[in-house]
Design a protein around this motif. Structure first.
Motif, PDB file in Angstrom:
ATOM      1  N   TYR A 153      52.352  35.230  41.919  1.00 54.39           N
ATOM      2  CA  TYR A 153      52.177  36.892  43.260  1.00 54.39           C
ATOM      3  C   TYR A 153      52.930  35.890  43.745  1.00 54.39           C
ATOM      4  CZ  TYR A 153      50.232  40.172  40.893  1.00 54.39           C
ATOM      5  OH  TYR A 153      49.807  41.090  39.362  1.00 54.39           O
ATOM      6  N   ALA A 154      53.848  36.518  44.875  1.00 53.66           N
ATOM      7  CA  ALA A 154      54.084  35.730  46.548  1.00 53.66           C
ATOM      8  C   ALA A 154      53.151  36.967  47.428  1.00 53.66           C
ATOM      9  CB  ALA A 154      55.691  36.692  46.012  1.00 53.66           C
ATOM     10  N   ILE A 155      53.110  36.507  48.687  1.00 55.40           N
ATOM     11  CA  ILE A 155      52.058  36.738  49.317  1.00 55.40           C
ATOM     12  C   ILE A 155      52.668  38.022  49.821  1.00 55.40           C
ATOM     13  CG2 ILE A 155      53.443  35.062  51.614  1.00 55.40           C
ATOM     14  CD1 ILE A 155      49.423  35.911  50.858  1.00 55.40           C
ATOM     15  N   GLY A 156      52.154  38.986  50.220  1.00 58.21           N
ATOM     16  CA  GLY A 156      52.569  40.345  50.909  1.00 58.21           C
ATOM     17  C   GLY A 156      52.882  40.704  52.042  1.00 58.21           C
TER      18      GLY A 156
ATOM     19  N   GLN B 214      52.502  34.189  35.129  1.00 57.09           N
ATOM     20  CA  GLN B 214      52.656  35.020  36.169  1.00 57.09           C
ATOM     21  C   GLN B 214      52.401  34.238  37.618  1.00 57.09           C
ATOM     22  OE1 GLN B 214      49.052  38.139  35.872  1.00 57.09           O
ATOM     23  NE2 GLN B 214      50.039  39.548  37.194  1.00 57.09           N
TER      24      GLN B 214
ATOM     25  N   ILE C 104      45.766  30.516  53.302  1.00 59.79           N
ATOM     26  CA  ILE C 104      46.094  32.137  52.497  1.00 59.79           C
ATOM     27  C   ILE C 104      45.747  32.010  50.825  1.00 59.79           C
ATOM     28  CG2 ILE C 104      47.736  32.936  54.301  1.00 59.79           C
ATOM     29  CD1 ILE C 104      50.065  32.054  53.266  1.00 59.79           C
ATOM     30  N   GLY C 105      45.475  30.748  50.410  1.00 64.58           N
ATOM     31  CA  GLY C 105      45.489  30.677  49.449  1.00 64.58           C
ATOM     32  C   GLY C 105      46.565  29.858  48.237  1.00 64.58           C
TER      33      GLY C 105
ATOM     34  N   ASN D 165      42.305  32.100  41.216  1.00 59.59           N
ATOM     35  CA  ASN D 165      43.141  31.126  41.319  1.00 59.59           C
ATOM     36  C   ASN D 165      44.257  31.858  42.444  1.00 59.59           C
ATOM     37  OD1 ASN D 165      44.003  29.131  39.234  1.00 59.59           O
ATOM     38  ND2 ASN D 165      45.036  30.001  38.576  1.00 59.59           N
ATOM     39  N   ILE D 166      44.052  32.920  42.197  1.00 59.05           N
ATOM     40  CA  ILE D 166      45.348  33.938  43.508  1.00 59.05           C
ATOM     41  C   ILE D 166      44.588  33.198  44.722  1.00 59.05           C
ATOM     42  CG2 ILE D 166      46.294  35.013  42.400  1.00 59.05           C
ATOM     43  CD1 ILE D 166      44.778  37.973  44.168  1.00 59.05           C
ATOM     44  N   GLY D 167      43.516  32.707  45.333  1.00 57.16           N
ATOM     45  CA  GLY D 167      43.288  31.828  47.127  1.00 57.16           C
ATOM     46  C   GLY D 167      42.900  32.976  47.371  1.00 57.16           C
TER      47      GLY D 167
ATOM     48  N   TRP E  94      46.161  39.661  37.121  1.00 51.29           N
ATOM     49  CA  TRP E  94      45.751  40.933  37.959  1.00 51.29           C
ATOM     50  C   TRP E  94      46.650  41.566  37.829  1.00 51.29           C
ATOM     51  CZ3 TRP E  94      41.678  41.303  40.777  1.00 51.29           C
ATOM     52  CH2 TRP E  94      41.677  40.212  41.470  1.00 51.29           C
TER      53      TRP E  94
ATOM     54  N   HIS F  45      51.170  32.220  44.855  1.00 50.88           N
ATOM     55  CA  HIS F  45      50.071  31.949  43.703  1.00 50.88           C
ATOM     56  C   HIS F  45      50.066  32.993  42.734  1.00 50.88           C
ATOM     57  CE1 HIS F  45      48.760  33.038  48.658  1.00 50.88           C
ATOM     58  NE2 HIS F  45      50.147  33.379  48.610  1.00 50.88           N
ATOM     59  N   TYR F  46      49.658  31.624  41.884  1.00 54.06           N
ATOM     60  CA  TYR F  46      49.907  31.382  40.292  1.00 54.06           C
ATOM     61  C   TYR F  46      48.064  32.947  39.272  1.00 54.06           C
ATOM     62  CZ  TYR F  46      50.954  30.495  35.945  1.00 54.06           C
ATOM     63  OH  TYR F  46      51.390  29.457  34.827  1.00 54.06           O
ATOM     64  N   VAL F  47      48.725  33.189  38.482  1.00 54.12           N
ATOM     65  CA  VAL F  47      47.475  33.448  38.344  1.00 54.12           C
ATOM     66  C   VAL F  47      47.432  32.937  36.509  1.00 54.12           C
ATOM     67  CG1 VAL F  47      46.742  35.441  36.924  1.00 54.12           C
ATOM     68  CG2 VAL F  47      48.027  35.560  38.861  1.00 54.12           C
TER      69      VAL F  47
ATOM     70  N   TYR G 155      38.344  32.075  36.151  1.00 56.04           N
ATOM     71  CA  TYR G 155      39.160  30.767  37.497  1.00 56.04           C
ATOM     72  C   TYR G 155      40.474  31.950  37.728  1.00 56.04           C
ATOM     73  CZ  TYR G 155      42.887  30.556  33.791  1.00 56.04           C
ATOM     74  OH  TYR G 155      43.792  30.206  33.403  1.00 56.04           O
ATOM     75  N   ARG G 156      40.610  32.904  37.015  1.00 57.22           N
ATOM     76  CA  ARG G 156      42.001  33.910  37.475  1.00 57.22           C
ATOM     77  C   ARG G 156      41.900  34.734  38.332  1.00 57.22           C
ATOM     78  NH1 ARG G 156      44.473  34.538  31.542  1.00 57.22           N
ATOM     79  NH2 ARG G 156      44.593  32.742  30.781  1.00 57.22           N
TER      80      ARG G 156
ATOM     81  N   ILE H 176      47.818  40.107  49.695  1.00 58.60           N
ATOM     82  CA  ILE H 176      48.641  40.111  47.655  1.00 58.60           C
ATOM     83  C   ILE H 176      50.239  40.855  47.757  1.00 58.60           C
ATOM     84  CG2 ILE H 176      48.481  40.955  46.162  1.00 58.60           C
ATOM     85  CD1 ILE H 176      48.674  37.035  46.133  1.00 58.60           C
TER      86      ILE H 176
ATOM     87  N   HIS I 292      43.991  37.422  52.242  1.00 64.56           N
ATOM     88  CA  HIS I 292      44.236  36.270  52.536  1.00 64.56           C
ATOM     89  C   HIS I 292      44.582  36.245  54.214  1.00 64.56           C
ATOM     90  CE1 HIS I 292      45.464  35.811  47.791  1.00 64.56           C
ATOM     91  NE2 HIS I 292      46.114  37.763  48.371  1.00 64.56           N
TER      92      HIS I 292
END
Lengths: 192, 192
Positions: free
Chosen positions: A176-179, A174, A17-18, B16-18, B155, A168-170, B12-13, B178, B168
């Protein structure tokens, strides 16, 4: 105890899930932990991973000398810790002072408490990749997950508190959390 | 038109969140698109990426022969399409029949409409990595994103419909979208 071993054949799912990760290593009594977004799965069996680790990273020689590193999947409650671990121990010698570490059975490598999952990896030495691309390859030799959020080979976030969701870092602070989760093959065996 | 170029230093951004990706390529008039979860950033400048592409993938020789591939970031509305693109064109010769493709200005490579972002990559040939690890390295030479969800280098999911969130993939048809965003460095320049 909610930490359970993960079958190695399903270890890639911890990375799939990255999520942004923490990488830890230890050599000659010196421990370190670094944040790393550029980590991913490379193979199923044996499970392998890639991790991009800059030449200036304090953790890098610990990995090169010990031949071992651990990847852990931190959760939203640890976002401040992840940012702090993104700072170098070269600049912040005490960066681990308040980081709760533990040692898994059978391995002399420090892991960060409170994460969703942990993968211990044996370095597969690839000098060209390491020098030219800062790219490290490891074989996963053991994996564990918190079964409250990873069970039967699948993530289980939807019934867990938001603080346990992966990060999930940008950039620039910044995240995001997984949703929300969904399954397009309802009726398939969730253990598959 | 909501598709805008992304500065290469910030490409890369997009990775980045995979998010799970689609990889496309074309050689000698033959196009293909495949789903790929094992794709990630490798470097900032020039921006580079890694992608794991199995030897049995129909897309692989298209990349090897053309020296070019594109990574795209599909969204939740495309989850069925992503699963379908996970099937091989060897088994499903018509798999692209209902996939809306377009060609970006300046590149002879098909891209999938409706994605969040697209990165065109020049293959950096690394025979050892390709043979031993199915690992491909590319340099990003152009990138675009839908500015409704990626703008100012970040994002922007929180004000967008859920169908536009990135995917994901875990396994067995299980996906997560996400989730919620947050910033631990409030006050920092979001363009950083």
């Amino acid at each position: 105890m909610s930490i359970q071993a993960v079958e190695l054949i399903k270890a890639y799912r911890l990375l799939n899930i990255g999520a942004t990760t923490l990488i830890s290593a230890k050599h000659d009594g010196v421990e370190n932990v670094m944040a790393a977004a550029w980590v991913g799965a490379l193979d199923y069996q044996p499970p392998k991973v890639t991790a991009v680790i800059d030449k200036i990273a304090y953790t890098r020689p610990l990995i090169e000398k010990s031949g071992c590193f651990a990847i852990q999947i931190p959760v939203a409650a640890q976002a401040e810790l992840v940012l702090a671990m993104g700072e170098s121990r070269h600049d912040h010698p005490d960066k681990l002072a308040n980081v709760p570490l533990f040692y898994p059975p059978g391995f002399d490598i420090p892991l960060v408490q409170g994460c969703a999952a942990w993968l211990v990896c044996r370095l597969i030495n690839e000098p060209h990749n390491q020098q030219a691309h800062d790219l490290f390859i490891g074989e996963v030799v053991a994996a564990w997950a918190d079964e409250r959020i990873f069970k039967h080979g699948h993530w289980q976030f939807d019934n867990a508190p938001d603080e346990w969701r992966t990060l999930h870092y940008v950039a620039g602070g910044q995240f995001y959390a997984i949703g929300k989760g969904f399954n397009l093959k309802q009726g398939s065996n969730v253990d598959d």
